[in-house]
Design a protein around this motif. Structure first.
Motif, PDB file in Angstrom:
ATOM      1  N   ARG A  17       0.837  -1.211   0.000  1.00  0.00           N
ATOM      2  CA  ARG A  17       0.000   0.000   0.000  1.00  0.00           C
ATOM      3  C   ARG A  17       0.868   1.257   0.000  1.00  0.00           C
ATOM      4  NH1 ARG A  17      -2.979  -3.273   3.523  1.00  0.00           N
ATOM      5  NH2 ARG A  17      -2.071  -2.228   5.350  1.00  0.00           N
ATOM      6  N   ARG A  18       1.995   1.221   0.695  1.00  0.00           N
ATOM      7  CA  ARG A  18       2.889   2.383   0.710  1.00  0.00           C
ATOM      8  C   ARG A  18       3.534   2.582  -0.650  1.00  0.00           C
ATOM      9  NH1 ARG A  18       4.322   6.488   0.103  1.00  0.00           N
ATOM     10  NH2 ARG A  18       5.780   7.737   1.298  1.00  0.00           N
ATOM     11  N   LEU A  19       3.941   1.496  -1.298  1.00  0.00           N
ATOM     12  CA  LEU A  19       4.480   1.590  -2.659  1.00  0.00           C
ATOM     13  C   LEU A  19       3.433   2.176  -3.592  1.00  0.00           C
ATOM     14  CD1 LEU A  19       6.553   0.996  -4.913  1.00  0.00           C
ATOM     15  CD2 LEU A  19       5.576  -1.314  -5.023  1.00  0.00           C
ATOM     16  N   GLN A  20       2.210   1.693  -3.487  1.00  0.00           N
ATOM     17  CA  GLN A  20       1.127   2.202  -4.322  1.00  0.00           C
ATOM     18  C   GLN A  20       0.922   3.696  -4.089  1.00  0.00           C
ATOM     19  OE1 GLN A  20      -2.728   0.556  -3.373  1.00  0.00           O
ATOM     20  NE2 GLN A  20      -3.455   0.868  -5.473  1.00  0.00           N
ATOM     21  N   LYS A  21       0.885   4.125  -2.847  1.00  0.00           N
ATOM     22  CA  LYS A  21       0.718   5.547  -2.527  1.00  0.00           C
ATOM     23  C   LYS A  21       1.876   6.359  -3.095  1.00  0.00           C
ATOM     24  CE  LYS A  21       0.278   8.790   1.365  1.00  0.00           C
ATOM     25  NZ  LYS A  21       1.232   9.767   0.847  1.00  0.00           N
ATOM     26  N   HIS A  22       3.083   5.841  -2.946  1.00  0.00           N
ATOM     27  CA  HIS A  22       4.260   6.542  -3.462  1.00  0.00           C
ATOM     28  C   HIS A  22       4.146   6.767  -4.969  1.00  0.00           C
ATOM     29  CE1 HIS A  22       8.440   7.839  -3.554  1.00  0.00           C
ATOM     30  NE2 HIS A  22       8.640   7.006  -4.572  1.00  0.00           N
ATOM     31  N   LEU A  23       3.752   5.715  -5.688  1.00  0.00           N
ATOM     32  CA  LEU A  23       3.661   5.813  -7.145  1.00  0.00           C
ATOM     33  C   LEU A  23       2.458   6.624  -7.609  1.00  0.00           C
ATOM     34  CD1 LEU A  23       4.604   2.159  -8.101  1.00  0.00           C
ATOM     35  CD2 LEU A  23       6.042   4.209  -8.318  1.00  0.00           C
ATOM     36  N   MET A  24       1.367   6.574  -6.857  1.00  0.00           N
ATOM     37  CA  MET A  24       0.131   7.198  -7.308  1.00  0.00           C
ATOM     38  C   MET A  24      -0.072   8.615  -6.771  1.00  0.00           C
ATOM     39  SD  MET A  24      -0.484   4.766  -9.182  1.00  0.00           S
ATOM     40  CE  MET A  24      -1.766   5.684  -9.986  1.00  0.00           C
ATOM     41  N   ASN A  44       1.342  -0.531 -14.410  1.00  0.00           N
ATOM     42  CA  ASN A  44       0.486  -1.500 -15.097  1.00  0.00           C
ATOM     43  C   ASN A  44       0.855  -2.928 -14.713  1.00  0.00           C
ATOM     44  OD1 ASN A  44      -0.866   0.576 -16.373  1.00  0.00           O
ATOM     45  ND2 ASN A  44       0.360   0.459 -18.221  1.00  0.00           N
ATOM     46  N   CYS A  45       2.145  -3.194 -14.526  1.00  0.00           N
ATOM     47  CA  CYS A  45       2.573  -4.523 -14.082  1.00  0.00           C
ATOM     48  C   CYS A  45       2.013  -4.814 -12.703  1.00  0.00           C
ATOM     49  CB  CYS A  45       4.097  -4.609 -14.047  1.00  0.00           C
ATOM     50  SG  CYS A  45       4.895  -4.447 -15.659  1.00  0.00           S
ATOM     51  N   LEU A  46       2.086  -3.838 -11.806  1.00  0.00           N
ATOM     52  CA  LEU A  46       1.549  -4.030 -10.462  1.00  0.00           C
ATOM     53  C   LEU A  46       0.054  -4.330 -10.510  1.00  0.00           C
ATOM     54  CD1 LEU A  46       3.575  -1.221  -8.716  1.00  0.00           C
ATOM     55  CD2 LEU A  46       3.705  -3.659  -8.161  1.00  0.00           C
ATOM     56  N   SER A  47      -0.673  -3.638 -11.376  1.00  0.00           N
ATOM     57  CA  SER A  47      -2.106  -3.918 -11.473  1.00  0.00           C
ATOM     58  C   SER A  47      -2.344  -5.298 -12.078  1.00  0.00           C
ATOM     59  CB  SER A  47      -2.825  -2.835 -12.285  1.00  0.00           C
ATOM     60  OG  SER A  47      -2.485  -2.889 -13.654  1.00  0.00           O
ATOM     61  N   ARG A  48      -1.480  -5.723 -12.999  1.00  0.00           N
ATOM     62  CA  ARG A  48      -1.600  -7.072 -13.583  1.00  0.00           C
ATOM     63  C   ARG A  48      -1.299  -8.127 -12.535  1.00  0.00           C
ATOM     64  NH1 ARG A  48       2.422  -9.843 -15.842  1.00  0.00           N
ATOM     65  NH2 ARG A  48       3.605  -7.948 -16.271  1.00  0.00           N
ATOM     66  N   TRP A  49      -0.301  -7.904 -11.693  1.00  0.00           N
ATOM     67  CA  TRP A  49       0.018  -8.858 -10.627  1.00  0.00           C
ATOM     68  C   TRP A  49      -1.138  -8.953  -9.636  1.00  0.00           C
ATOM     69  CZ3 TRP A  49       5.513  -6.442  -9.817  1.00  0.00           C
ATOM     70  CH2 TRP A  49       6.318  -6.773 -10.912  1.00  0.00           C
ATOM     71  N   TYR A  50      -1.797  -7.835  -9.370  1.00  0.00           N
ATOM     72  CA  TYR A  50      -2.982  -7.809  -8.511  1.00  0.00           C
ATOM     73  C   TYR A  50      -4.071  -8.688  -9.143  1.00  0.00           C
ATOM     74  CZ  TYR A  50      -6.694  -5.656  -5.655  1.00  0.00           C
ATOM     75  OH  TYR A  50      -7.743  -5.425  -4.800  1.00  0.00           O
ATOM     76  N   GLN A  51      -4.280  -8.508 -10.443  1.00  0.00           N
ATOM     77  CA  GLN A  51      -5.269  -9.287 -11.183  1.00  0.00           C
ATOM     78  C   GLN A  51      -4.921 -10.777 -11.139  1.00  0.00           C
ATOM     79  OE1 GLN A  51      -5.238  -8.440 -15.380  1.00  0.00           O
ATOM     80  NE2 GLN A  51      -7.208  -9.407 -15.745  1.00  0.00           N
ATOM     81  N   GLU A  52      -3.654 -11.115 -11.325  1.00  0.00           N
ATOM     82  CA  GLU A  52      -3.228 -12.509 -11.290  1.00  0.00           C
ATOM     83  C   GLU A  52      -3.416 -13.119  -9.900  1.00  0.00           C
ATOM     84  OE1 GLU A  52       0.794 -12.254 -12.706  1.00  0.00           O
ATOM     85  OE2 GLU A  52       0.169 -11.949 -14.795  1.00  0.00           O
ATOM     86  N   LEU A  69      -8.498  -0.228  -9.996  1.00  0.00           N
ATOM     87  CA  LEU A  69      -8.319  -0.506  -8.571  1.00  0.00           C
ATOM     88  C   LEU A  69      -6.937  -0.050  -8.101  1.00  0.00           C
ATOM     89  CD1 LEU A  69      -9.962  -4.037  -8.379  1.00  0.00           C
ATOM     90  CD2 LEU A  69     -10.744  -1.975  -7.194  1.00  0.00           C
ATOM     91  N   PHE A  70      -5.907  -0.297  -8.912  1.00  0.00           N
ATOM     92  CA  PHE A  70      -4.556   0.107  -8.513  1.00  0.00           C
ATOM     93  C   PHE A  70      -4.369   1.624  -8.610  1.00  0.00           C
ATOM     94  CE2 PHE A  70      -0.111   1.073  -8.998  1.00  0.00           C
ATOM     95  CZ  PHE A  70       0.424   0.386  -7.931  1.00  0.00           C
ATOM     96  N   TYR A  71      -4.790   2.189  -9.721  1.00  0.00           N
ATOM     97  CA  TYR A  71      -4.586   3.619  -9.962  1.00  0.00           C
ATOM     98  C   TYR A  71      -5.511   4.497  -9.127  1.00  0.00           C
ATOM     99  CZ  TYR A  71      -1.559   3.007 -14.082  1.00  0.00           C
ATOM    100  OH  TYR A  71      -0.516   2.725 -14.926  1.00  0.00           O
ATOM    101  N   GLY A  72      -6.655   3.957  -8.739  1.00  0.00           N
ATOM    102  CA  GLY A  72      -7.629   4.768  -8.016  1.00  0.00           C
ATOM    103  C   GLY A  72      -8.385   5.708  -8.938  1.00  0.00           C
ATOM    104  N   MET A  73      -8.291   5.456 -10.212  1.00  0.00           N
ATOM    105  CA  MET A  73      -8.975   6.257 -11.237  1.00  0.00           C
ATOM    106  C   MET A  73      -8.913   5.479 -12.540  1.00  0.00           C
ATOM    107  SD  MET A  73      -6.036   9.167 -12.020  1.00  0.00           S
ATOM    108  CE  MET A  73      -5.680   9.441 -10.301  1.00  0.00           C
ATOM    109  N   SER A  74      -9.652   5.929 -13.524  1.00  0.00           N
ATOM    110  CA  SER A  74      -9.610   5.265 -14.829  1.00  0.00           C
ATOM    111  C   SER A  74      -8.280   5.561 -15.520  1.00  0.00           C
ATOM    112  CB  SER A  74     -10.766   5.743 -15.703  1.00  0.00           C
ATOM    113  OG  SER A  74     -10.540   7.090 -16.115  1.00  0.00           O
ATOM    114  N   MET A  75      -7.914   4.700 -16.435  1.00  0.00           N
ATOM    115  CA  MET A  75      -6.689   4.937 -17.211  1.00  0.00           C
ATOM    116  C   MET A  75      -6.791   6.231 -18.003  1.00  0.00           C
ATOM    117  SD  MET A  75      -4.271   2.845 -16.562  1.00  0.00           S
ATOM    118  CE  MET A  75      -3.197   3.399 -17.864  1.00  0.00           C
ATOM    119  N   ASP A  76      -7.975   6.522 -18.517  1.00  0.00           N
ATOM    120  CA  ASP A  76      -8.159   7.775 -19.251  1.00  0.00           C
ATOM    121  C   ASP A  76      -7.864   8.979 -18.363  1.00  0.00           C
ATOM    122  OD1 ASP A  76      -8.833   6.447 -21.588  1.00  0.00           O
ATOM    123  OD2 ASP A  76     -10.996   6.622 -21.254  1.00  0.00           O
ATOM    124  N   ASP A  77      -8.331   8.931 -17.113  1.00  0.00           N
ATOM    125  CA  ASP A  77      -8.049  10.029 -16.180  1.00  0.00           C
ATOM    126  C   ASP A  77      -6.564  10.112 -15.863  1.00  0.00           C
ATOM    127  OD1 ASP A  77     -10.708  10.783 -16.096  1.00  0.00           O
ATOM    128  OD2 ASP A  77     -11.120   9.737 -14.206  1.00  0.00           O
TER     129      ASP A  77
END
Length: 104
Positions: A17-24, A44-52, A69-77
């Motif tokens: 969660r801290r890595l995610q916050k750092h990146l996002m 995107n890899c992190l979100s794919r690993w989450y999916q896997e 779910l990973f980004y906390g927003m749509s890819m378009d946003d």
């Protein structure tokens, strides 16, 4: 290898969660293509690993849903707010990095 304890699982989840916050939140200036070219993985890899990980537990999550779910927003946003255009050198390096690091 022994199964992790509940405490280890919780610490690993907190670190993720801290890595995610750092990146996002803290480093939105860092482009995915640069991360991939330097480290062999990106947001995107992190979100794919989450999916896997979900799929391993019988939970079906689509690619775009996992990204949201990973980004906390749509890819378009994300793209509209933070992504810049890649230059030719970045694109060339990405081809190599993707081939070395992403197993489809």
């Amino acid at each position: 290898m022994t199964a992790p304890t509940q405490t280890e699982i919780e610490l690993q989840a907190a670190a993720f969660r801290r890595l995610q916050k750092h990146l996002m939140e803290d480093r939105t200036d860092v482009q995915n293509i640069d991360m991939m070219n330097l480290t062999g993985f990106c947001r995107n890899c992190l979100s794919r690993w989450y999916q896997e990980a979900a799929a391993e537990r019988g939970i079906e999550i689509g690619k775009m849903e996992a990204r949201e779910l990973f980004y906390g927003m749509s890819m378009d946003d994300w793209k509209a707010n933070y992504q810049t255009d890649a230059n030719d050198a970045q694109k060339d390096a990405f081809k190599t990095s993707f081939a070395q690091n992403v197993k489809e």
